[in-house]
Design a protein around this motif. Structure first.
Motif, PDB file in Angstrom:
ATOM      1  N   ARG A  99      24.512  76.462  20.731  1.00 54.42           N
ATOM      2  CA  ARG A  99      25.661  77.332  20.534  1.00 54.42           C
ATOM      3  C   ARG A  99      25.266  78.661  19.910  1.00 54.42           C
ATOM      4  O   ARG A  99      26.051  79.604  19.925  1.00 54.42           O
ATOM      5  CB  ARG A  99      26.689  76.650  19.632  1.00 54.42           C
ATOM      6  N   ASP A 100      24.056  78.746  19.369  1.00 53.05           N
ATOM      7  CA  ASP A 100      23.618  79.995  18.749  1.00 53.05           C
ATOM      8  C   ASP A 100      22.695  80.791  19.659  1.00 53.05           C
ATOM      9  O   ASP A 100      22.014  81.705  19.207  1.00 53.05           O
ATOM     10  CB  ASP A 100      22.914  79.703  17.424  1.00 53.05           C
ATOM     11  N   THR A 122      30.777  71.616  18.305  1.00 54.65           N
ATOM     12  CA  THR A 122      29.997  70.700  19.121  1.00 54.65           C
ATOM     13  C   THR A 122      29.513  71.386  20.385  1.00 54.65           C
ATOM     14  O   THR A 122      30.306  71.974  21.127  1.00 54.65           O
ATOM     15  CB  THR A 122      30.845  69.469  19.503  1.00 54.65           C
ATOM     16  N   ALA A 123      28.211  71.304  20.632  1.00 56.38           N
ATOM     17  CA  ALA A 123      27.646  71.885  21.848  1.00 56.38           C
ATOM     18  C   ALA A 123      27.930  70.964  23.036  1.00 56.38           C
ATOM     19  O   ALA A 123      27.772  69.746  22.942  1.00 56.38           O
ATOM     20  CB  ALA A 123      26.142  72.080  21.675  1.00 56.38           C
ATOM     21  N   LEU A 124      28.360  71.526  24.133  1.00 53.56           N
ATOM     22  CA  LEU A 124      28.707  70.768  25.332  1.00 53.56           C
ATOM     23  C   LEU A 124      27.766  71.148  26.459  1.00 53.56           C
ATOM     24  O   LEU A 124      27.350  72.301  26.588  1.00 53.56           O
ATOM     25  CB  LEU A 124      30.159  71.054  25.732  1.00 53.56           C
ATOM     26  N   SER A 125      27.455  70.191  27.301  1.00 55.47           N
ATOM     27  CA  SER A 125      26.607  70.481  28.452  1.00 55.47           C
ATOM     28  C   SER A 125      27.397  71.266  29.487  1.00 55.47           C
ATOM     29  O   SER A 125      28.615  71.131  29.600  1.00 55.47           O
ATOM     30  CB  SER A 125      26.084  69.181  29.062  1.00 55.47           C
ATOM     31  N   GLY A 126      26.682  72.087  30.252  1.00 57.78           N
ATOM     32  CA  GLY A 126      27.332  72.891  31.288  1.00 57.78           C
ATOM     33  C   GLY A 126      27.951  74.168  30.773  1.00 57.78           C
ATOM     34  O   GLY A 126      28.704  74.812  31.506  1.00 57.78           O
ATOM     35  N   VAL A 127      27.649  74.569  29.545  1.00 53.90           N
ATOM     36  CA  VAL A 127      28.219  75.781  28.955  1.00 53.90           C
ATOM     37  C   VAL A 127      27.085  76.683  28.494  1.00 53.90           C
ATOM     38  O   VAL A 127      26.162  76.229  27.803  1.00 53.90           O
ATOM     39  CB  VAL A 127      29.150  75.453  27.767  1.00 53.90           C
TER      40      VAL A 127
END
Length: 459
Positions: A390-391, A291-296
């Motif tokens: 994420r990629d 899961t992609a998270l904001s702030g990363v």
């Protein structure tokens, strides 16, 4: 009345220079309030600043440069490949290596773990801090034993040399140099004159006997090696063992190395059974969640000669108090404030009234300017509450006018991102002047300004 055999001499704790009287400012290096008083023998007071020559006694002879043999001596290979890499290929016979680091970071564990696996040489471990029982318990915890490793708990330099004569070791370890004192000086162990005298005598022994000597040293609260600066000049290599004790990762880097380059870096993971080498740090420093998270944001950095990918985390929220907070872990706080000012002035993002928190995952510290673009992306990702794919990974230095500046060794950065399965990398325009983008399977996006990078990420 008998004349005193000792006299007071003032030494600079920074550079080791001596003076017959106190001075507020060191006459040699110019540092303020660094002069400390010590007692030295009258016979050696005039030569207190002179260290014994590391060259064997005898008549020297000048020879032409072209007549000097350049045959390399066979190095002593240590069990740890990471340590061998940082040393430049292993221990050089007759070399003196200084290893420093925070208390409890694992300096003694690193040395002892390698020594316990060496079977071909006799080793003398002189400990001035721990008892023989403590060292045995540590060896048991590491799950190893040794019949050729001899332990002596001694703080007298003269007694250590007596043990060296008896054991005839192939490697000598002194843990630590700040606890060793010579009977020739009246000052206490750890003082400027004692550290300098003991280090010079050990260096003289190393060069004359061709036996490598490992010194473990303390560091000050500022992070520099304790003792006079001349200690770092005396030794052949200075290794810094870094890492937060609350995290499992440790970084070994060379500050000085006469037998190799200082761009190499070793990464370890601290566990219950000692230090484990990290051969691929990128996989451990990245979050494996789907899961992609904001702030990363994922940045491509280079530490020493090794490229790896690192996760940058940011949190932007409305200031709960009057003054917005700025908290940074693992990154330069002044550089983050500069990047926030660039976003405010050049890109039009109003962040002055918001709290900004930044963290480098894994507990390591990085200073690579190529992480500017990932830091900016992570901050705006948290501000918009929109995740970065994420990629996707990023690399690039951000200038004060908002431009993205090229970074060094871009080919290694692209290859590392491609190896770890990333689909796209965003990098500065002009970085691929001598490279063919078609040779890489990863999609390469070149940007020249911050606004261009943000359009690619968030639109």
């Amino acid at each position: 009345m008998a004349k005193s055999k000792y006299k007071s001499v003032w030494f600079c704790s920074e550079c080791g220079a001596d003076s017959p009287k106190w001075a507020g400012r060191c006459p040699a290096c110019g540092a303020w309030n660094t002069m400390v008083e010590e007692s030295v023998p009258v016979t050696s007071a005039s030569g207190a600043s002179r260290s014994p020559s590391p060259v064997a006694s005898g008549t020297s002879q000048a020879i032409p440069l072209n007549a000097i043999s350049t045959t390399e001596q066979p190095r002593i290979k240590l069990p740890s490949n990471e340590l061998n890499r940082v040393l430049g290929g292993g221990l050089v016979p007759g070399a003196m290596v200084l290893i420093g680091g925070e208390p409890g970071v694992g300096k003694s564990t690193l040395v002892l773990q390698n020594l316990l696996s060496i079977r071909s040489k006799t080793i003398l471990y002189a400990s001035g801090e721990e008892s023989a029982t403590q060292l045995k318990l540590r060896a048991d915890r590491l799950g190893r034993g040794s019949d050729n490793l001899f332990i002596v708990c001694e703080t007298s330099l003269e007694n250590i040399f007596r043990h060296i004569e008896q054991v005839q070791p192939g490697i000598v370890v002194v843990d630590s140099i700040q606890t060793i004192a010579s009977d020739a000086l009246e000052s206490s162990a750890g003082s400027v004159s004692q550290v300098r005298e003991c280090a010079a005598q050990l260096l003289k022994f190393a060069k004359e006997s061709n036996v490598p000597v490992l010194l473990i040293g303390h560091i000050t609260k500022e992070g520099s090696l304790a003792g006079p600066k001349v200690l770092e000049h005396i030794v052949d290599a200075v290794l810094q063992f870094e890492g937060d004790r609350q995290y499992m990762f440790r970084i070994l880097r060379a500050i000085k190395n006469r037998f190799g380059n200082t761009s190499e870096l070793g990464i370890y993971e601290m566990g219950q059974k000692g230090l484990r080498e990290v051969t691929n740090p990128s996989e451990l420093l990245l979050n494996t969640a789907d899961t992609a998270l904001s702030g990363v944001a994922i940045g491509v950095t280079i530490e020493g000669a090794r490229p790896f990918l690192i996760e940058i985390q940011a949190l932007v929220s409305t200031a709960a108090y009057g003054t917005p907070q700025r908290a940074v872990t693992g990154f330069d706080s002044k550089r983050m404030n500069m990047l926030l000012a660039v976003l405010e002035k050049r890109a039009g993002f109003k962040l002055a009234a918001k709290d900004v928190f930044l963290n480098i995952a894994g507990g390591i510290k990085v200073n690579d300017p190529a992480l500017d673009l990932p830091v900016v992306s992570a901050i705006l990702s948290s501000n918009f509450d929109t995740p970065v794919g994420r990629d996707v990974c990023l690399t690039g230095e951000v200038g004060l006018s908002g431009e993205i500046r090229p970074v060094a060794r871009i080919e290694q950065r692209i290859a590392e991102a491609e190896k770890l399965g990333f689909k796209r990398i965003i990098l500065p325009t002009g970085s691929l002047k001598s490279l063919d983008p078609g040779r890489f399977a990863i999609e390469i996006c070149q940007v020249s300004r911050v606004e261009e990078a943000l359009k690619l990420l968030f639109t």
